[in-house]
Each structure stands twice: as structure tokens, then as C-alpha cells.
Design a protein around this motif. Structure first.
Motif, PDB file in Angstrom:
ATOM      1  N   LEU A   1      36.370  46.285  37.093  1.00  0.00           N
ATOM      2  CA  LEU A   1      36.075  45.765  38.426  1.00  0.00           C
ATOM      3  C   LEU A   1      37.372  45.415  39.162  1.00  0.00           C
ATOM      4  O   LEU A   1      37.533  45.717  40.352  1.00  0.00           O
ATOM      5  CB  LEU A   1      35.181  44.529  38.317  1.00  0.00           C
ATOM      6  CG  LEU A   1      34.899  43.778  39.619  1.00  0.00           C
ATOM      7  CD1 LEU A   1      34.155  44.654  40.606  1.00  0.00           C
ATOM      8  CD2 LEU A   1      34.112  42.499  39.335  1.00  0.00           C
ATOM      9  N   ALA A   2      38.309  44.777  38.452  1.00  0.00           N
ATOM     10  CA  ALA A   2      39.585  44.410  39.072  1.00  0.00           C
ATOM     11  C   ALA A   2      40.359  45.648  39.499  1.00  0.00           C
ATOM     12  O   ALA A   2      40.945  45.686  40.592  1.00  0.00           O
ATOM     13  CB  ALA A   2      40.410  43.570  38.099  1.00  0.00           C
ATOM     14  N   LEU A   3      40.381  46.670  38.650  1.00  0.00           N
ATOM     15  CA  LEU A   3      41.097  47.895  38.993  1.00  0.00           C
ATOM     16  C   LEU A   3      40.488  48.561  40.223  1.00  0.00           C
ATOM     17  O   LEU A   3      41.200  49.100  41.077  1.00  0.00           O
ATOM     18  CB  LEU A   3      41.072  48.869  37.817  1.00  0.00           C
ATOM     19  CG  LEU A   3      41.898  48.501  36.583  1.00  0.00           C
ATOM     20  CD1 LEU A   3      41.740  49.576  35.520  1.00  0.00           C
ATOM     21  CD2 LEU A   3      43.363  48.312  36.933  1.00  0.00           C
TER      22      LEU A   3
ATOM     23  N   PHE B   1      40.605  45.594  43.593  1.00  0.00           N
ATOM     24  CA  PHE B   1      41.832  44.949  44.075  1.00  0.00           C
ATOM     25  C   PHE B   1      42.903  46.006  44.300  1.00  0.00           C
ATOM     26  O   PHE B   1      43.452  46.564  43.351  1.00  0.00           O
ATOM     27  CB  PHE B   1      42.318  43.898  43.080  1.00  0.00           C
ATOM     28  CG  PHE B   1      41.243  42.919  42.668  1.00  0.00           C
ATOM     29  CD1 PHE B   1      40.237  42.564  43.552  1.00  0.00           C
ATOM     30  CD2 PHE B   1      41.238  42.364  41.407  1.00  0.00           C
ATOM     31  CE1 PHE B   1      39.248  41.676  43.179  1.00  0.00           C
ATOM     32  CE2 PHE B   1      40.259  41.471  41.024  1.00  0.00           C
ATOM     33  CZ  PHE B   1      39.252  41.124  41.913  1.00  0.00           C
ATOM     34  N   ASN B   2      43.200  46.250  45.550  1.00  0.00           N
ATOM     35  CA  ASN B   2      44.144  47.303  45.918  1.00  0.00           C
ATOM     36  C   ASN B   2      45.570  46.757  45.909  1.00  0.00           C
ATOM     37  O   ASN B   2      46.204  46.566  46.944  1.00  0.00           O
ATOM     38  CB  ASN B   2      43.787  47.853  47.299  1.00  0.00           C
ATOM     39  CG  ASN B   2      44.653  49.030  47.690  1.00  0.00           C
ATOM     40  OD1 ASN B   2      45.146  49.758  46.829  1.00  0.00           O
ATOM     41  ND2 ASN B   2      44.842  49.215  48.983  1.00  0.00           N
ATOM     42  N   VAL B   3      46.074  46.486  44.708  1.00  0.00           N
ATOM     43  CA  VAL B   3      47.427  45.957  44.539  1.00  0.00           C
ATOM     44  C   VAL B   3      48.202  46.907  43.635  1.00  0.00           C
ATOM     45  O   VAL B   3      47.782  47.199  42.517  1.00  0.00           O
ATOM     46  CB  VAL B   3      47.407  44.542  43.920  1.00  0.00           C
ATOM     47  CG1 VAL B   3      48.826  44.004  43.800  1.00  0.00           C
ATOM     48  CG2 VAL B   3      46.555  43.605  44.780  1.00  0.00           C
TER      49      VAL B   3
ATOM     50  N   TYR C   1      50.213  36.824  39.731  1.00  0.00           N
ATOM     51  CA  TYR C   1      49.341  37.999  39.709  1.00  0.00           C
ATOM     52  C   TYR C   1      49.761  38.997  38.636  1.00  0.00           C
ATOM     53  O   TYR C   1      48.924  39.471  37.848  1.00  0.00           O
ATOM     54  CB  TYR C   1      49.340  38.675  41.086  1.00  0.00           C
ATOM     55  CG  TYR C   1      48.211  39.658  41.276  1.00  0.00           C
ATOM     56  CD1 TYR C   1      47.000  39.247  41.814  1.00  0.00           C
ATOM     57  CD2 TYR C   1      48.355  41.000  40.916  1.00  0.00           C
ATOM     58  CE1 TYR C   1      45.959  40.143  42.001  1.00  0.00           C
ATOM     59  CE2 TYR C   1      47.321  41.900  41.097  1.00  0.00           C
ATOM     60  CZ  TYR C   1      46.122  41.468  41.639  1.00  0.00           C
ATOM     61  OH  TYR C   1      45.093  42.354  41.794  1.00  0.00           O
ATOM     62  N   ASP C   2      51.055  39.336  38.602  1.00  0.00           N
ATOM     63  CA  ASP C   2      51.531  40.292  37.595  1.00  0.00           C
ATOM     64  C   ASP C   2      51.362  39.769  36.170  1.00  0.00           C
ATOM     65  O   ASP C   2      50.847  40.488  35.304  1.00  0.00           O
ATOM     66  CB  ASP C   2      52.982  40.684  37.862  1.00  0.00           C
ATOM     67  CG  ASP C   2      53.086  41.898  38.787  1.00  0.00           C
ATOM     68  OD1 ASP C   2      52.096  42.653  38.890  1.00  0.00           O
ATOM     69  OD2 ASP C   2      54.145  42.090  39.395  1.00  0.00           O
ATOM     70  N   PRO C   3      51.796  38.520  35.867  1.00  0.00           N
ATOM     71  CA  PRO C   3      51.541  38.014  34.510  1.00  0.00           C
ATOM     72  C   PRO C   3      50.063  38.035  34.138  1.00  0.00           C
ATOM     73  O   PRO C   3      49.709  38.381  33.008  1.00  0.00           O
ATOM     74  CB  PRO C   3      52.083  36.579  34.567  1.00  0.00           C
ATOM     75  CG  PRO C   3      53.111  36.603  35.640  1.00  0.00           C
ATOM     76  CD  PRO C   3      52.611  37.582  36.663  1.00  0.00           C
ATOM     77  N   HIS C   4      49.208  37.694  35.099  1.00  0.00           N
ATOM     78  CA  HIS C   4      47.767  37.653  34.830  1.00  0.00           C
ATOM     79  C   HIS C   4      47.227  39.024  34.448  1.00  0.00           C
ATOM     80  O   HIS C   4      46.540  39.185  33.435  1.00  0.00           O
ATOM     81  CB  HIS C   4      47.041  37.118  36.069  1.00  0.00           C
ATOM     82  CG  HIS C   4      45.550  37.154  35.975  1.00  0.00           C
ATOM     83  ND1 HIS C   4      44.827  36.280  35.199  1.00  0.00           N
ATOM     84  CD2 HIS C   4      44.638  37.980  36.567  1.00  0.00           C
ATOM     85  CE1 HIS C   4      43.533  36.561  35.314  1.00  0.00           C
ATOM     86  NE2 HIS C   4      43.393  37.586  36.137  1.00  0.00           N
ATOM     87  N   ARG C   5      47.532  40.038  35.271  1.00  0.00           N
ATOM     88  CA  ARG C   5      46.948  41.351  34.996  1.00  0.00           C
ATOM     89  C   ARG C   5      47.627  42.053  33.819  1.00  0.00           C
ATOM     90  O   ARG C   5      46.993  42.825  33.111  1.00  0.00           O
ATOM     91  CB  ARG C   5      46.980  42.230  36.241  1.00  0.00           C
ATOM     92  CG  ARG C   5      48.355  42.600  36.769  1.00  0.00           C
ATOM     93  CD  ARG C   5      48.219  43.524  37.956  1.00  0.00           C
ATOM     94  NE  ARG C   5      49.483  43.794  38.619  1.00  0.00           N
ATOM     95  CZ  ARG C   5      49.607  44.602  39.664  1.00  0.00           C
ATOM     96  NH1 ARG C   5      48.533  45.203  40.143  1.00  0.00           N
ATOM     97  NH2 ARG C   5      50.766  44.795  40.233  1.00  0.00           N
ATOM     98  N   ILE C   6      48.928  41.803  33.609  1.00  0.00           N
ATOM     99  CA  ILE C   6      49.611  42.423  32.461  1.00  0.00           C
ATOM    100  C   ILE C   6      49.094  41.844  31.153  1.00  0.00           C
ATOM    101  O   ILE C   6      48.750  42.582  30.221  1.00  0.00           O
ATOM    102  CB  ILE C   6      51.134  42.248  32.592  1.00  0.00           C
ATOM    103  CG1 ILE C   6      51.668  43.102  33.747  1.00  0.00           C
ATOM    104  CG2 ILE C   6      51.825  42.635  31.291  1.00  0.00           C
ATOM    105  CD1 ILE C   6      53.120  42.845  34.080  1.00  0.00           C
ATOM    106  N   ILE C   7      49.027  40.516  31.063  1.00  0.00           N
ATOM    107  CA  ILE C   7      48.504  39.885  29.841  1.00  0.00           C
ATOM    108  C   ILE C   7      47.052  40.277  29.636  1.00  0.00           C
ATOM    109  O   ILE C   7      46.616  40.558  28.517  1.00  0.00           O
ATOM    110  CB  ILE C   7      48.655  38.354  29.910  1.00  0.00           C
ATOM    111  CG1 ILE C   7      50.134  37.972  29.972  1.00  0.00           C
ATOM    112  CG2 ILE C   7      48.001  37.697  28.695  1.00  0.00           C
ATOM    113  CD1 ILE C   7      50.365  36.490  30.192  1.00  0.00           C
ATOM    114  N   GLY C   8      46.282  40.302  30.732  1.00  0.00           N
ATOM    115  CA  GLY C   8      44.874  40.692  30.618  1.00  0.00           C
ATOM    116  C   GLY C   8      44.707  42.100  30.084  1.00  0.00           C
ATOM    117  O   GLY C   8      43.830  42.362  29.251  1.00  0.00           O
ATOM    118  N   THR C   9      45.550  43.018  30.538  1.00  0.00           N
ATOM    119  CA  THR C   9      45.469  44.399  30.047  1.00  0.00           C
ATOM    120  C   THR C   9      45.854  44.476  28.574  1.00  0.00           C
ATOM    121  O   THR C   9      45.234  45.216  27.796  1.00  0.00           O
ATOM    122  CB  THR C   9      46.390  45.309  30.889  1.00  0.00           C
ATOM    123  OG1 THR C   9      45.977  45.249  32.261  1.00  0.00           O
ATOM    124  CG2 THR C   9      46.325  46.747  30.412  1.00  0.00           C
ATOM    125  N   ILE C  10      46.868  43.710  28.174  1.00  0.00           N
ATOM    126  CA  ILE C  10      47.255  43.666  26.761  1.00  0.00           C
ATOM    127  C   ILE C  10      46.087  43.168  25.913  1.00  0.00           C
ATOM    128  O   ILE C  10      45.812  43.702  24.827  1.00  0.00           O
ATOM    129  CB  ILE C  10      48.494  42.759  26.569  1.00  0.00           C
ATOM    130  CG1 ILE C  10      49.728  43.416  27.192  1.00  0.00           C
ATOM    131  CG2 ILE C  10      48.737  42.474  25.089  1.00  0.00           C
ATOM    132  CD1 ILE C  10      50.949  42.521  27.221  1.00  0.00           C
TER     133      ILE C  10
END
Length: 443
Positions: A260-262, A265-267, A280-289
Motif C-alpha cells: 500500500l505504501a509503495l 506514496f509517490n516519494v 521518512y527514509d529511516p522508516h521505509r528502509i528499516i520497514g523494507t528490511i
């Protein structure tokens, strides 16, 4: 003059149409004083273009923004005016922007006839308010997003904040203007725009995955003795089914939130690309890991060796380690998301932190009680975690006088030596006690 919000927030919108002459007010006076009067034509080429003068007044002392969006309530894409009065110097700061992502890009105003807006101004109002004013035409070919406006139903977004960091919005509003009638109606989007709904859905899914399902799955695996059979010995397969169910739910729900985020969210993921928040970057990078670790965990579950296999021990250590790392990183991701939910979407912290703290608190208390009882069972010698052995009756033998030990062969002095219980000892003892071939199947 009309209210710019539906909840009596104090913001007001002033609209003037049908004349090229600037309305007289403190903001347009500031435009003149600051030497910002413009005689350009807003890039207009057609005689049918109509001017509209807008003045937004908000009860804040920081920045104020007014935008012409492609979609009502959506921050991007849009053409915007953002300004503030420097609190130290009293100097006005105002510019036009193209909002195509989360980093405002300055755009030309019409000092050289190449911009899309003119007569930009910002000034202090009464009682600590800030005034922002702008003039633009219904047709502005140099606008990046809204070259032509529907003057009977003109959608406007506005934001304000005590500070000057654009990503923080203490106040937001959405207004639909009928320029022909010189009226406006504040639009209630309390149910959320599409992007806001996507953010809330993403947050709810991740909370379920990492605050509810994944911790429950971990607790079930650690305290599988809860599925022990006090009469026949052994641990029923129910623990494994419950563990698998909880972790499968966690994976599916987390995957849904991630996808859903991918999609919503057009970032950009490009290094150095602008993002709406420093977290934002730490959140999505850690979340993807975490998503990758969860997929590896699921795959490892299908490769689980048998209970007595030589590599079972190393597999168990790896599986436990990977699982706890994924859970802890998932919790970090959730808390980063809660902070951004508050600062970007204006969500009260209590709305998200309260359920998170309550659920984790209850699970912690339950886990603490379970740890105490587990320790007692292991000390009594009726539970051996690595071998999944459970024999409640053994601890009750002889009134518990031999709890934790079993007799071994004599040591030559006529006395029986006592050896600590292991999984093998427990299985044999349970078989003897129950008159059966051994405990129930273990998992």
C-alpha cells in the motif's frame, strides 16, 4: 470574507474579483511597501482571463501557504504561495512554488512577465495573525500544475504553522471558491483525503502486524509448555499451529501495508531525493528490511529440521535470532511511523501511542508471568525447552522430593547418583510413569 475552515479555527479567506485593482488591506499595502508591485500579465495570452485577488488570514505567527492543487486536499502537485514574517527582523518573506514533490521548488512570479502569480505579500495582522495575499488569473500558461482555473468551483488548499519548516502543518484547510459570486465554502475533509486514508490504513496494518500478531507468535513459541499435556506428557501440536498462524498473519498484514505504501506514496527512492520528513527514509528502509527478514523467516520455517536432527540446534538459534531482530526492528519502524503520523498528518500522538503502549504493556505483563512459571517448570525438571519435552507428573513424584533429578546407576558406594533431567531423561521417565511408549509427539 468567509471562514476558511469548518471547525471555527479562526482562519478567514478574503476574495475580490472583477477588477484589476488591488483591494486595500494591510497585506496589499505590504506588497507596495516591499516594492513587490507587479505590472506583468501573469503569462496570460487570452482576453477572457479573469483576475482573482485572495487574502488568507490565519491565527499563526509562522509560515502560511495557499495552493492551487490538481486534486482537492492533496498537497502535491500544486502551484503555491508560501510566506512568513521574520520574527527577528520583521521582514516579509514570500515566494511562489511549484509543488511537484515534498521539496518546494521556487517558481518565477511575474516580475519579468514569465510567472503565474503576482502581487505576492505577507504581513502581520491583529492579535498575532498572519496575512498572505496573491493575485492570479483564471488562465496562467506559466503555471506548472493549474494553468486554467474553474472560477465557479476553484479548489484551494491552505496550511499554517507557528514555525517555518514547511513539512510541519499545525493548521490545514480546504476551500472551494465561486469567484463569479465572490463566495467560498470551506470543505470538510475530516474523513481524510485519499492520501491521508492511505497513510492511516498503512499505519493500522503495520500496528496489527508488529504490535499484535508478531509478538503473540513469538510468545507462543517461547512458551510452548502452555500446550503441554499434564496427563500423557509431551507438547501438543497446537503451539506450532498457533505460532504459524500468528506469524503468517503478521507477514500477510505487513506485506499489505508495505505494498500500500509503495502504491500510494509517490516519494522517490533515489539517494538524496526529497522526502516529506527526516524520518521518512529511516522508516521505509528499516520497514523494507523487516519485510525481507519476515520472508526469510517464513522460508526457514519450511526448512525446519526434525527435532532430533544434528542441525536442529543451529537452526533453532538462527530462527530465534532472526525472529527477534525482525520483531525489534518492526517495533522501531512503528514508533518512527507514529512520530511522522503526528507531525505530517496532525494525528494526536495519544491516538496511536495509547493502543501501542496498552497492547505491548499487556503482552509484557503476560510474558513476565509466563517466564516465571516457565522457570519453575524447568527448575522442577518437568520441562526442557530445546527438546520440547514436557512431563508435569515427573515433578510430582514422591511429593516432588526428586524434582529435577532422576536416578542413574550406582556409583560403587551403594548409593544412587542423581543426574539432572534432560529431554531424553524426561521422555523415558514419562514413559515409565504413564506405562506408555513415551510422551506424545513433540514439535
Amino acid at each position: 470574507m468567509v471562514p476558511a475552515c469548518t471547525n471555527n479555527c479562526g482562519a478567514m479567506l478574503h476574495i475580490t474579483t472583477g477588477t484589476a485593482q488591488l483591494p486595500v488591506n494591510p497585506c496589499t499595502s505590504a506588497v507596495t511597501v516591499a516594492g513587490m508591485v507587479n505590472t506583468g500579465n501573469d503569462g496570460v495570452t487570452g482576453a477572457a482571463s479573469q483576475p482573482i485577488h485572495l487574502l488568507l488570514e490565519v491565527p499563526e505567527t509562522g509560515y502560511v501557504g495557499l495552493s492551487f492543487p490538481r486534486t482537492k486536499g492533496e498537497m502535491v502537485p500544486a502551484d503555491a504561495i508560501i510566506g512568513w514574517v521574520d520574527q527577528a527582523t520583521g521582514q516579509p518573506q514570500v515566494s511562489a512554488y511549484h509543488l511537484t514533490d515534498y521539496s518546494p521548488t521556487p517558481s518565477p512570479t511575474n516580475y519579468d512577465g514569465l510567472g503565474w502569480a503576482s502581487h505576492l505579500g505577507v504581513a502581520r495582522g491583529g492579535s498575532g495573525s498572519t496575512l498572505l495575499c496573491v493575485t492570479r488569473h483564471s488562465q496562467a500558461p506559466n503555471a506548472n500544475v493549474m494553468q486554467e482555473l474553474n472560477m465557479q468551483a476553484l479548489d484551494l488548499n491552505w496550511v499554517a504553522d507557528p514555525g517555518t519548516e514547511f513539512e510541519h502543518h499545525a493548521m490545514t484547510g480546504f476551500v472551494t471558491v465561486n469567484a463569479a459570486a465572490g463566495s467560498a465554502t470551506a470543505t470538510d475533509l475530516s474523513g481524510g483525503t485519499e492520501s491521508t486514508k492511505a497513510v492511516l490504513a498503512h499505519g493500522a496494518l503495520m500496528l496489527l502486524a508488529f504490535i499484535v500478531f508478531m509478538p503473540l507468535g513469538a510468545l507462543v513459541a517461547r512458551h510452548k509448555w502452555l500446550f503441554g499435556n499434564k496427563e500423557k506428557g509431551g507438547i501438543a501440536a497446537g503451539w506450532f499451529k498457533a505460532h504459524g498462524a500468528f506469524q503468517s498473519l503478521a507477514l500477510l498484514v505487513a506485506l499489505a501495508g508495505w505494498v500500500l505504501a509503495l502504491a500510494a506514496f509517490n516519494v522517490s527512492w533515489a539517494p538524496g531525493a526529497p522526502t516529506p520528513h527526516e524520518l521518512y527514509d529511516p522508516h521505509r528502509i528499516i520497514g523494507t528490511i523487516v519485510i525481507v527478514l519476515m520472508l526469510l523467516q517464513a522460508f526457514a520455517g519450511f526448512l525446519r529440521p526434525g527435532l532430533t536432527a544434528a542441525r536442529r540446534g543451529s537452526w533453532r538459534i538462527g530462527h530465534l535470532s532472526l525472529g527477534w531482530i525482525a520483531l525489534l526492528l518492526g517495533l522501531v519502524t512503528v514508533f518512527l511511523g507514529v512520530v511522522m503520523m503526528h507531525e505530517l498528518e496532525g494525528q494526536p500522538l495519544v491516538n496511536w501511542l495509547l493502543p501501542v503502549v496498552l497492547i505491548l504493556g499487556l503482552l509484557f505483563i503476560a510474558g513476565l508471568f509466563a517466564e516465571v512459571y516457565k522457570y519453575k517448570l524447568e527448575s522442577a525438571g518437568c520441562y526442557h525447552a530445546p527438546s520440547h519435552t514436557y512431563d508435569y507428573k515427573l515433578a510430582m513424584m514422591d511429593g516432588g522430593s526428586n524434582s529435577g533429578t532422576v536416578s542413574s546407576s550406582g556409583n560403587g558406594d551403594g548409593k544412587s547418583a542423581q543426574a539432572p533431567l534432560t529431554g531424553v531423561h524426561l521422555a523415558a521417565a514419562s514413559a515409565a510413569e504413564n506405562g506408555a511408549a513415551g510422551p506424545q509427539k513433540v514439535y
